[in-house]
Design a protein around this motif. Structure first.
Motif, PDB file in Angstrom:
ATOM      1  N   LYS A  77      84.080  90.416 -19.431  1.00  0.00           N
ATOM      2  CA  LYS A  77      83.076  90.028 -20.420  1.00  0.00           C
ATOM      3  C   LYS A  77      83.020  91.036 -21.560  1.00  0.00           C
ATOM      4  O   LYS A  77      82.793  92.221 -21.338  1.00  0.00           O
ATOM      5  N   LYS A  82      81.124  87.041 -24.592  1.00  0.00           N
ATOM      6  CA  LYS A  82      82.197  86.060 -24.409  1.00  0.00           C
ATOM      7  C   LYS A  82      83.149  86.511 -23.297  1.00  0.00           C
ATOM      8  O   LYS A  82      83.540  87.678 -23.243  1.00  0.00           O
ATOM      9  N   GLU A  84      86.708  86.788 -21.584  1.00  0.00           N
ATOM     10  CA  GLU A  84      88.098  86.858 -22.027  1.00  0.00           C
ATOM     11  C   GLU A  84      89.019  86.888 -20.810  1.00  0.00           C
ATOM     12  O   GLU A  84      88.705  87.560 -19.821  1.00  0.00           O
TER      13      GLU A  84
END
Length: 112
Positions: A77, A82, A84
């Protein structure tokens, strides 16, 4: 008779090893997980800075089992929130490899 989930047992052992040993420290920072048989989330658990009665769980790693390919996909994170893909290991064959990657954190994606 209860069926033993060996994958979850490996996860429990990993989390127990990563948790702080001291109870006083665990009250301020602890490690936990969520697991539903296909998806794993490792979390950092902390009280809110200005109200210790409010406990927050911050996910730091996520792994998902892709049944059709029989592989795990691992994610980290970003500070933006977001998720990844963990590109050093795009496809992982076992939960043990997932936990090893999170524990080693060679690229400093999970533990900072």
């Amino acid at each position: 008779m209860k069926v033993i989930d060996f994958t979850e047992q490996q996860i429990k052992d990993f989390v127990e090893h990563k948790r702080p040993k001291d109870k006083v420290v665990r009250d301020q920072l602890d490690i936990g997980y969520k697991y539903d048989g296909r998806s794993l989330e490792i979390q950092e658990i902390r009280p809110q800075w200005d109200d210790s009665s409010i406990i927050h769980q911050y996910p730091i790693a996520k792994a998902t089992f892709v049944k059709s390919k029989k592989i795990w996909k691992l994610y980290w994170k970003r500070a933006s929130g977001k998720w990844e893909p963990y590109t050093p290991m795009p496809e992982i064959k076992s939960i043990q490899e997932v936990l090893q990657a999170i524990g080693d954190d060679t690229h400093h994606c999970f533990w900072g």
